[in-house]
Each structure stands twice: as C-alpha cells, then as structure tokens.
Design a protein around this motif. Structure first.
Motif, PDB file in Angstrom:
ATOM      1  N   ARG A   3       2.177  -0.270  -6.294  1.00 37.04           N
ATOM      2  CA  ARG A   3       1.671  -1.575  -6.701  1.00 37.04           C
ATOM      3  C   ARG A   3       1.499  -1.679  -8.213  1.00 37.04           C
ATOM      4  O   ARG A   3       1.387  -2.778  -8.748  1.00 37.04           O
ATOM      5  CB  ARG A   3       0.372  -1.919  -5.956  1.00 37.04           C
ATOM      6  N   GLN A   4       1.481  -0.565  -8.914  1.00 36.70           N
ATOM      7  CA  GLN A   4       1.382  -0.595 -10.367  1.00 36.70           C
ATOM      8  C   GLN A   4       2.737  -0.824 -11.039  1.00 36.70           C
ATOM      9  O   GLN A   4       2.801  -1.012 -12.262  1.00 36.70           O
ATOM     10  CB  GLN A   4       0.772   0.709 -10.885  1.00 36.70           C
ATOM     11  N   ASP A   5       3.822  -0.800 -10.280  1.00 36.91           N
ATOM     12  CA  ASP A   5       5.131  -1.131 -10.826  1.00 36.91           C
ATOM     13  C   ASP A   5       5.095  -2.556 -11.392  1.00 36.91           C
ATOM     14  O   ASP A   5       4.485  -3.451 -10.796  1.00 36.91           O
ATOM     15  CB  ASP A   5       6.179  -1.035  -9.709  1.00 36.91           C
ATOM     16  N   PRO A   6       5.730  -2.816 -12.548  1.00 39.18           N
ATOM     17  CA  PRO A   6       5.637  -4.151 -13.163  1.00 39.18           C
ATOM     18  C   PRO A   6       6.053  -5.296 -12.245  1.00 39.18           C
ATOM     19  O   PRO A   6       5.380  -6.336 -12.211  1.00 39.18           O
ATOM     20  CB  PRO A   6       6.553  -4.032 -14.381  1.00 39.18           C
ATOM     21  N   LEU A   7       7.135  -5.140 -11.484  1.00 43.35           N
ATOM     22  CA  LEU A   7       7.550  -6.223 -10.594  1.00 43.35           C
ATOM     23  C   LEU A   7       6.604  -6.359  -9.403  1.00 43.35           C
ATOM     24  O   LEU A   7       6.350  -7.474  -8.934  1.00 43.35           O
ATOM     25  CB  LEU A   7       8.985  -5.994 -10.115  1.00 43.35           C
ATOM     26  N   ALA A   8       6.075  -5.247  -8.922  1.00 42.49           N
ATOM     27  CA  ALA A   8       5.092  -5.327  -7.846  1.00 42.49           C
ATOM     28  C   ALA A   8       3.831  -6.039  -8.323  1.00 42.49           C
ATOM     29  O   ALA A   8       3.273  -6.893  -7.624  1.00 42.49           O
ATOM     30  CB  ALA A   8       4.753  -3.928  -7.344  1.00 42.49           C
ATOM     31  N   SER A  53      -4.186  -0.299  -0.485  1.00 42.28           N
ATOM     32  CA  SER A  53      -3.045   0.609  -0.530  1.00 42.28           C
ATOM     33  C   SER A  53      -2.452   0.669  -1.929  1.00 42.28           C
ATOM     34  O   SER A  53      -2.452  -0.314  -2.669  1.00 42.28           O
ATOM     35  CB  SER A  53      -1.977   0.147   0.465  1.00 42.28           C
ATOM     36  N   GLU A  54      -1.896   1.827  -2.278  1.00 40.27           N
ATOM     37  CA  GLU A  54      -1.234   2.007  -3.570  1.00 40.27           C
ATOM     38  C   GLU A  54       0.170   1.425  -3.591  1.00 40.27           C
ATOM     39  O   GLU A  54       0.804   1.415  -4.646  1.00 40.27           O
ATOM     40  CB  GLU A  54      -1.128   3.497  -3.896  1.00 40.27           C
ATOM     41  N   TYR A  55       0.677   0.955  -2.457  1.00 41.95           N
ATOM     42  CA  TYR A  55       2.079   0.587  -2.350  1.00 41.95           C
ATOM     43  C   TYR A  55       2.246  -0.805  -1.752  1.00 41.95           C
ATOM     44  O   TYR A  55       1.336  -1.341  -1.123  1.00 41.95           O
ATOM     45  CB  TYR A  55       2.827   1.602  -1.473  1.00 41.95           C
ATOM     46  N   ILE A  56       3.438  -1.353  -1.928  1.00 44.59           N
ATOM     47  CA  ILE A  56       3.864  -2.533  -1.203  1.00 44.59           C
ATOM     48  C   ILE A  56       5.161  -2.187  -0.483  1.00 44.59           C
ATOM     49  O   ILE A  56       5.866  -1.247  -0.852  1.00 44.59           O
ATOM     50  CB  ILE A  56       4.065  -3.756  -2.125  1.00 44.59           C
TER      51      ILE A  56
END
Length: 229
Positions: free
Chosen positions: A20-25, A55-58
């Motif tokens: 989720r910390q990814d720029p597009l996320a 959650s840390e992810y999408i």
C-alpha cells in the motif's frame, strides 16, 4: 491518468499484491477521482480492488456477481475456490485467528496510545501501524505441538503450510510463521472474527492459553482511510 491506471491494473494482475506504500497504490487509496476510474475499469472486467487499512497490501478480487460464473463449474467454489483440502482450510483459519486477531488488537492499541500522546489536532490522521511492530510470528514447533493431532500430524501440517505459503497467506522464516500478503485481505474479518471468538475454535484457543479479544475489534468499513496510506 490512463497510463497510470493501466500500469496499476497490470501490476496487480501480474504480481497479485502490491504494498500500500507503493506510489500508485497510495494514489488509488487517496485520490478519489483516480479510485473511481480504477473501480470502473476493474468492474468492466468483473473485478474489484481488495484493500483494508489494516493490511500492508492491496490486491484484486472477483466481484460477487462473477463468482458463480467463474467458479461455478461444480460445488467446490461455494466454500473453497482455491481447491484447498479441508485440513488446509482448518489450518488457515487457525493461523488467521492466531495472527490477525492479535494484530488488530495491537493496531488499535497503538493508534489509541498515539492519539492520546499526540498534542496537535491532526493526531488522529496518523496511519494504522503495520508490519513486524504489530504482527505476530508463530513458532512452528509450538503450532505442531498444539494442533498436530487435530490437523493431521506434523508431516501433513508441513505440506499444508507449504501450500499456504505458495498462495501468499503466510510467510515462513527460521521455523517461524508470519503474516503473508493475503492473510488480512482475502479473509473477511467481519464474518470470521465473531465466529472464532464466540465459537468452538475460540474455546480451543483459550484452553491452549492463547489470548483472544472478548469482542471483535472495529470493522475496517468503519475505519477512515489513512491520509498517507
């Protein structure tokens, strides 16, 4: 924007999960217009964005209306569209209860403490804590000792742990079991937590000395999205 939408969608399809910390996320979680266009593009092919602030992810999931068409060739899809054996499903639920329930408690306790300590008016906007600071790592040997007789023995449990690792539900490191990218995404907390806490598995876990909350924590639908998710 179209290039960004195409890139994000393609990456989700190729990699299954994105931090989720990814720029597009982060853009998908904080930019309303971008999210609306993403949702529309995914819905056009029967998909939806799978995310929650705990959650840390999408990731991606099927729209409910598409499940029968995709998994309805036989009766398996109704309970298990990954084709997991019953003992692997039981192990997955046990691991979810031992990892995710305590994690939720720690996340809310940490946020409550930070808000109490925060003196400025924007203290409540801090994101929920993620990662090793709140997530539990389980001992494989302790898991085998507690649940081996119930879940097919050490050899069978080892096989199922390998399967759950490959599917992204857990991670295994140095005889420890931790949360994988999909463990807090693919299982519905609002449905599963009350059944565990108030059900037979909750009684079993308490007899083994495992700490469980008396009531499920707040649901992610009621949690405001992190401003800097």
């Amino acid at each position: 924007m179209n290039d960004s939408l195409a890139t994000l969608t393609a990456r989700l399809l190729a990699h299954r999960v994105i931090p989720r910390q990814d720029p597009l996320a982060r853009r998908a979680l904080t930019d309303e217009r971008f999210r609306a266009e993403l949702d529309a593009r995914l819905a056009a092919v029967g998909l939806r964005l799978l995310e929650n602030p705990y959650s840390e992810y999408i990731a991606l999931a099927l729209l409910g209306a598409q499940e029968a068409a995709v998994f309805g060739q036989d009766d398996v899809w109704q309970s298990n569209n990954l084709g997991l054996p019953r003992d692997a499903i039981a192990l997955l639920v046990v691991l979810w209860a031992l990892i995710i329930l305590p994690k939720r408690q720690r996340q809310h306790a940490r946020r409550s403490k930070e808000q109490a300590d925060q003196q400025d008016m924007f203290g409540s906007d801090k994101p929920l804590p993620h990662g090793e600071e709140v997530s539990t790592t389980l001992s494989e040997e302790a898991l085998f000792a507690d649940f081996g007789k119930l879940l097919g023995g050490k050899t069978r449990m080892n096989l199922n742990l390998g399967l759950l690792t490959r599917l992204g539900f857990i991670q295994r490191r140095q005889k420890g079991i931790g949360e994988g990218p999909l463990l807090d995404l693919a299982l519905d907390y609002s449905k599963l937590a009350p059944r565990i806490i108030d059900g037979a598995l909750g009684d079993v876990l308490r007899e083994l000395g495992r700490s469980l909350p008396d009531q499920p924590g707040p649901q992610h639908d009621d949690e405001p999205e992190d401003e800097d998710a």
